[in-house]
Write a protein that holds these residues in place. Sequence first.
Motif, PDB file in Angstrom:
ATOM      1  N   THR A   5       0.842  -1.188   0.000  1.00 59.22           N
ATOM      2  CA  THR A   5       0.000   0.000   0.000  1.00 59.22           C
ATOM      3  C   THR A   5       0.880   1.241   0.000  1.00 59.22           C
ATOM      4  O   THR A   5       2.030   1.207   0.441  1.00 59.22           O
ATOM      5  CB  THR A   5      -0.936   0.041   1.223  1.00 59.22           C
ATOM      6  N   ALA A   6       0.315   2.324  -0.508  1.00 57.38           N
ATOM      7  CA  ALA A   6       1.014   3.608  -0.548  1.00 57.38           C
ATOM      8  C   ALA A   6      -0.015   4.718  -0.428  1.00 57.38           C
ATOM      9  O   ALA A   6      -1.153   4.577  -0.873  1.00 57.38           O
ATOM     10  CB  ALA A   6       1.782   3.762  -1.859  1.00 57.38           C
ATOM     11  N   VAL A   7       0.403   5.814   0.179  1.00 62.98           N
ATOM     12  CA  VAL A   7      -0.436   7.009   0.257  1.00 62.98           C
ATOM     13  C   VAL A   7       0.050   7.968  -0.821  1.00 62.98           C
ATOM     14  O   VAL A   7       1.230   8.320  -0.859  1.00 62.98           O
ATOM     15  CB  VAL A   7      -0.363   7.658   1.655  1.00 62.98           C
ATOM     16  N   VAL A   8      -0.848   8.370  -1.697  1.00 60.40           N
ATOM     17  CA  VAL A   8      -0.493   9.214  -2.837  1.00 60.40           C
ATOM     18  C   VAL A   8      -0.158  10.627  -2.354  1.00 60.40           C
ATOM     19  O   VAL A   8      -0.968  11.281  -1.704  1.00 60.40           O
ATOM     20  CB  VAL A   8      -1.636   9.248  -3.869  1.00 60.40           C
ATOM     21  N   ALA A   9       1.050  11.083  -2.694  1.00 60.26           N
ATOM     22  CA  ALA A   9       1.542  12.385  -2.220  1.00 60.26           C
ATOM     23  C   ALA A   9       1.295  13.522  -3.198  1.00 60.26           C
ATOM     24  O   ALA A   9       1.279  14.682  -2.792  1.00 60.26           O
ATOM     25  CB  ALA A   9       3.038  12.300  -1.915  1.00 60.26           C
ATOM     26  N   ALA A  10       1.106  13.218  -4.474  1.00 57.28           N
ATOM     27  CA  ALA A  10       0.916  14.281  -5.467  1.00 57.28           C
ATOM     28  C   ALA A  10      -0.332  15.095  -5.136  1.00 57.28           C
ATOM     29  O   ALA A  10      -1.406  14.529  -4.911  1.00 57.28           O
ATOM     30  CB  ALA A  10       0.805  13.689  -6.874  1.00 57.28           C
ATOM     31  N   LYS A  11      -0.194  16.413  -5.098  1.00 67.16           N
ATOM     32  CA  LYS A  11      -1.307  17.292  -4.725  1.00 67.16           C
ATOM     33  C   LYS A  11      -2.512  17.154  -5.649  1.00 67.16           C
ATOM     34  O   LYS A  11      -3.634  17.384  -5.241  1.00 67.16           O
ATOM     35  CB  LYS A  11      -0.829  18.741  -4.680  1.00 67.16           C
ATOM     36  N   THR A  12      -2.283  16.776  -6.895  1.00 65.75           N
ATOM     37  CA  THR A  12      -3.382  16.580  -7.837  1.00 65.75           C
ATOM     38  C   THR A  12      -3.825  15.125  -7.915  1.00 65.75           C
ATOM     39  O   THR A  12      -4.632  14.763  -8.770  1.00 65.75           O
ATOM     40  CB  THR A  12      -2.987  17.054  -9.243  1.00 65.75           C
ATOM     41  N   GLY A  13      -3.312  14.285  -7.025  1.00 67.18           N
ATOM     42  CA  GLY A  13      -3.621  12.856  -7.094  1.00 67.18           C
ATOM     43  C   GLY A  13      -2.955  12.254  -8.316  1.00 67.18           C
ATOM     44  O   GLY A  13      -1.942  12.751  -8.787  1.00 67.18           O
ATOM     45  N   LEU A  14      -3.544  11.183  -8.822  1.00 64.76           N
ATOM     46  CA  LEU A  14      -2.982  10.566 -10.026  1.00 64.76           C
ATOM     47  C   LEU A  14      -3.742  11.077 -11.241  1.00 64.76           C
ATOM     48  O   LEU A  14      -4.545  10.381 -11.858  1.00 64.76           O
ATOM     49  CB  LEU A  14      -3.036   9.037  -9.931  1.00 64.76           C
ATOM     50  N   HIS A  15      -3.503  12.348 -11.563  1.00 64.68           N
ATOM     51  CA  HIS A  15      -4.102  13.001 -12.713  1.00 64.68           C
ATOM     52  C   HIS A  15      -2.982  13.645 -13.517  1.00 64.68           C
ATOM     53  O   HIS A  15      -1.983  14.083 -12.962  1.00 64.68           O
ATOM     54  CB  HIS A  15      -5.094  14.075 -12.264  1.00 64.68           C
ATOM     55  N   ALA A  16      -3.154  13.690 -14.810  1.00 68.16           N
ATOM     56  CA  ALA A  16      -2.228  14.354 -15.723  1.00 68.16           C
ATOM     57  C   ALA A  16      -0.771  13.910 -15.518  1.00 68.16           C
ATOM     58  O   ALA A  16      -0.469  12.740 -15.647  1.00 68.16           O
ATOM     59  CB  ALA A  16      -2.384  15.865 -15.641  1.00 68.16           C
ATOM     60  N   ARG A  17       0.103  14.834 -15.186  1.00 69.16           N
ATOM     61  CA  ARG A  17       1.544  14.541 -15.124  1.00 69.16           C
ATOM     62  C   ARG A  17       1.890  13.459 -14.104  1.00 69.16           C
ATOM     63  O   ARG A  17       2.620  12.520 -14.437  1.00 69.16           O
ATOM     64  CB  ARG A  17       2.322  15.830 -14.832  1.00 69.16           C
TER      65      ARG A  17
END
Length: 87
Positions: A5-17
């Motif tokens: 498991t992992a907690v997504v750190a990207a501020k936009t989640g897994l969208h675009a870049r």
Amino acid sequence: MITRTAVVAAKTGLHARPAALFAKAAAESPVPVRISVRDKEPVAAGSLLQLMTLGVECGDTVTLHAEDGADDVLERLVGVLETDLDH
């Protein structure tokens, strides 16, 4: 089958870049990897389109799935997800 498991750190989640960077890393892995979030069915982690259908947001916990023996691959991909890929 092993999972991580992992907690997504990207501020936009897994969208675009961030999604494109993660999908590329997953597609380059020597074993097939699937990813799931909440109650959604796992999808191919290396497919940008399938990945974006999950609607993963910042702070969501995702689960990576792969065949036994792919521990190093999953650990590397967890590292990608837990890095802010927005910049």
